[in-house]
Motif scaffolding. Sequence first.
Motif, PDB file in Angstrom:
ATOM      1  N   UNK A  42      10.853 -19.677  15.676  1.00  0.00           N
ATOM      2  CA  UNK A  42       9.517 -20.182  15.962  1.00  0.00           C
ATOM      3  C   UNK A  42       8.645 -19.101  16.581  1.00  0.00           C
ATOM      4  N   UNK A  43       9.257 -18.291  17.441  1.00  0.00           N
ATOM      5  CA  UNK A  43       8.509 -17.182  18.051  1.00  0.00           C
ATOM      6  C   UNK A  43       8.036 -16.218  16.973  1.00  0.00           C
ATOM      7  N   UNK A  44       8.898 -15.914  16.024  1.00  0.00           N
ATOM      8  CA  UNK A  44       8.528 -14.994  14.945  1.00  0.00           C
ATOM      9  C   UNK A  44       7.366 -15.558  14.124  1.00  0.00           C
ATOM     10  N   UNK A  45       7.406 -16.842  13.861  1.00  0.00           N
ATOM     11  CA  UNK A  45       6.316 -17.463  13.098  1.00  0.00           C
ATOM     12  C   UNK A  45       5.030 -17.477  13.916  1.00  0.00           C
ATOM     13  N   UNK A  46       5.148 -17.728  15.219  1.00  0.00           N
ATOM     14  CA  UNK A  46       3.948 -17.685  16.077  1.00  0.00           C
ATOM     15  C   UNK A  46       3.346 -16.289  16.082  1.00  0.00           C
ATOM     16  N   UNK A  47       4.198 -15.288  16.051  1.00  0.00           N
ATOM     17  CA  UNK A  47       3.719 -13.908  16.010  1.00  0.00           C
ATOM     18  C   UNK A  47       2.926 -13.647  14.733  1.00  0.00           C
ATOM     19  N   UNK A  48       3.435 -14.132  13.606  1.00  0.00           N
ATOM     20  CA  UNK A  48       2.711 -13.973  12.344  1.00  0.00           C
ATOM     21  C   UNK A  48       1.393 -14.730  12.380  1.00  0.00           C
ATOM     22  N   UNK A  49       1.422 -15.933  12.941  1.00  0.00           N
ATOM     23  CA  UNK A  49       0.196 -16.729  13.032  1.00  0.00           C
ATOM     24  C   UNK A  49      -0.824 -16.068  13.957  1.00  0.00           C
ATOM     25  N   UNK A  59      11.069  -6.039   6.841  1.00  0.00           N
ATOM     26  CA  UNK A  59      11.665  -5.175   5.819  1.00  0.00           C
ATOM     27  C   UNK A  59      11.875  -5.857   4.478  1.00  0.00           C
ATOM     28  N   UNK A  60      12.329  -7.100   4.472  1.00  0.00           N
ATOM     29  CA  UNK A  60      12.605  -7.781   3.206  1.00  0.00           C
ATOM     30  C   UNK A  60      11.971  -9.157   3.149  1.00  0.00           C
ATOM     31  N   UNK A  61      10.933  -9.375   3.948  1.00  0.00           N
ATOM     32  CA  UNK A  61      10.178 -10.611   3.855  1.00  0.00           C
ATOM     33  C   UNK A  61      10.763 -11.796   4.577  1.00  0.00           C
ATOM     34  N   UNK A  62      11.636 -11.563   5.571  1.00  0.00           N
ATOM     35  CA  UNK A  62      12.264 -12.671   6.302  1.00  0.00           C
ATOM     36  C   UNK A  62      11.953 -12.671   7.794  1.00  0.00           C
ATOM     37  N   UNK A  99       5.672 -15.449   4.916  1.00  0.00           N
ATOM     38  CA  UNK A  99       5.674 -14.256   4.049  1.00  0.00           C
ATOM     39  C   UNK A  99       5.666 -14.595   2.562  1.00  0.00           C
ATOM     40  N   UNK A 100       4.775 -13.929   1.829  1.00  0.00           N
ATOM     41  CA  UNK A 100       4.733 -14.117   0.380  1.00  0.00           C
ATOM     42  C   UNK A 100       5.274 -12.909  -0.355  1.00  0.00           C
ATOM     43  N   UNK A 101       5.299 -11.767   0.259  1.00  0.00           N
ATOM     44  CA  UNK A 101       6.038 -10.583  -0.136  1.00  0.00           C
ATOM     45  C   UNK A 101       5.975 -10.280  -1.636  1.00  0.00           C
ATOM     46  N   UNK A 136       3.489   3.860  22.464  1.00  0.00           N
ATOM     47  CA  UNK A 136       4.016   4.631  21.332  1.00  0.00           C
ATOM     48  C   UNK A 136       5.261   3.998  20.704  1.00  0.00           C
ATOM     49  N   UNK A 137       6.199   3.623  21.511  1.00  0.00           N
ATOM     50  CA  UNK A 137       7.483   3.179  20.967  1.00  0.00           C
ATOM     51  C   UNK A 137       7.409   1.813  20.272  1.00  0.00           C
ATOM     52  N   UNK A 138       6.340   1.049  20.557  1.00  0.00           N
ATOM     53  CA  UNK A 138       6.266  -0.311  20.019  1.00  0.00           C
ATOM     54  C   UNK A 138       5.362  -0.447  18.800  1.00  0.00           C
ATOM     55  N   UNK A 139       4.636   0.609  18.485  1.00  0.00           N
ATOM     56  CA  UNK A 139       3.769   0.547  17.303  1.00  0.00           C
ATOM     57  C   UNK A 139       4.591   0.292  16.049  1.00  0.00           C
ATOM     58  N   UNK A 140       4.210  -0.710  15.265  1.00  0.00           N
ATOM     59  CA  UNK A 140       4.803  -1.013  13.956  1.00  0.00           C
ATOM     60  C   UNK A 140       6.176  -1.680  14.050  1.00  0.00           C
ATOM     61  N   UNK A 141       6.666  -1.966  15.253  1.00  0.00           N
ATOM     62  CA  UNK A 141       8.003  -2.551  15.378  1.00  0.00           C
ATOM     63  C   UNK A 141       8.001  -3.978  14.821  1.00  0.00           C
ATOM     64  N   UNK A 142       8.903  -4.214  13.886  1.00  0.00           N
ATOM     65  CA  UNK A 142       8.982  -5.521  13.242  1.00  0.00           C
ATOM     66  C   UNK A 142       8.184  -5.613  11.953  1.00  0.00           C
ATOM     67  N   UNK A 143       7.333  -4.628  11.717  1.00  0.00           N
ATOM     68  CA  UNK A 143       6.554  -4.583  10.478  1.00  0.00           C
ATOM     69  C   UNK A 143       7.221  -3.666   9.462  1.00  0.00           C
ATOM     70  N   UNK A 144       6.757  -3.750   8.239  1.00  0.00           N
ATOM     71  CA  UNK A 144       7.103  -2.779   7.217  1.00  0.00           C
ATOM     72  C   UNK A 144       5.815  -2.340   6.529  1.00  0.00           C
ATOM     73  N   UNK A 145       5.907  -1.291   5.732  1.00  0.00           N
ATOM     74  CA  UNK A 145       4.704  -0.759   5.086  1.00  0.00           C
ATOM     75  C   UNK A 145       3.990  -1.817   4.256  1.00  0.00           C
TER      76      UNK A 145
END
Length: 419
Positions: free
Chosen positions: A207-214, A185-188, A227-229, A90-99
């Motif tokens: 690099x970890x953040x980019x790996x997560x997106x990949x 939140x703001x595309x970074x 991010x193309x935002x 529950x607590x981790x759903x959507x963490x780091x994402x935005x709408x």
Amino acid sequence: MTNLLWPGDQRGGRLLTDSAVLHAMVDVESAWLSGLAANALIPSNAADCDLHTLIDDTDLAALVEAADDGANPVIPLVVLLRQRAPEPTRRWIHRGLTSQDVLDTALMVTMREALRRVRGELATQLRHLGNLARTHRATAMVGRTLTQPAIPTTFGVKAAAWLNGVCDAADVVTQVRTPVQVGGAAGTLAASVEMATLMLGAADATDVAIRLADFTADTLGLDRRLPWHTVRAPVTSIGDAFVGCTDAWGRIAADVVTLGRPEIGELAEPAEPGRGGSSTMPNKTNPVLSVLLRRTAITAPPLAATLHTAAGLHNDERADGAWHAEWDTLRILGRRTVVAASHTSDLLAGLSVDTHRMAANLAATDVSGEQRAIASLLEKPATTTYLGIGDQIIDAALARAEFYLTATELLASTQRSPL
């Protein structure tokens, strides 16, 4: 999904329906959650819950109503998922994402499926058109310009023109991409970098953040991209690809409705029981497939124009209305294109070509004026034919189609399905 005022809408099936978009949004949340666990940013067991078990189509009405309060459907979806998920998920759903991440990426997931369907229909159409061009290479007919007889041509050349139009559309559809869009939140990806720094003490937190997106892109079967935002080319390029298709199909339909007029009688739509009937005139058979294709060709470009207008008005790091204007516009354009693709395939599969009527119309019409003028100018007798480079036009169109079909088969054989 049904639409009483858009005949043929049922051909789209589940594609781009509210249900499809909802499940695509859950796909995004699930892929991201798995990525957080895979990159050791959250406890591994936090991703054990299957988020799809928490939501079904009976939730749609409530989500639609609640979306009014936050101006998008992701906010109430996240609330619902967190309410229903067990700990520690529950607590981790959507963490780091935005709408915007969830909605943009979910639309790319649904567009990927729509584009796959359109590519398949384009391949079918190229085969039908190739057969028409080959079969009628030497079928002579009247060439018409500005609605009037001009010079002789062949139906093979006309079919090759249709074929080239569909090849042009296929070129664009083949190249268009459906990239992941996750930026926080703001595309970074600031929240993801922060989580990596705090959880892993990582010097390579970015690099970890980019790996997560990949990871998210790979899981969803989308193209990797930073991010193309507020840079909306991924959206407008899909819209343009769809309109390129409806342009090509509308051009075919325009010829069919014209040459199918009884006074011309050279083409006819495939005969199907119950198709093309009139409410009051039992003797009448209407070219309904072509009519519906022309309808789509008329209405598709303004939808793409809305996408471009919105793209030019994306301000700040998330637009106030321009972003919102895209969602249903792209969905409608995509679904209508899929429907039109099916209509076109049906039209070409059973198109009736009356070669005798073509010959009769040609014999009854003077189409040799230009040829006589050239012969007179050169003081030479006219040749027996006046078909120019018709054969070369046909051969070139057939070669283009074969190239596309080979590339499509190769793509299908190598394409990896999403996890």
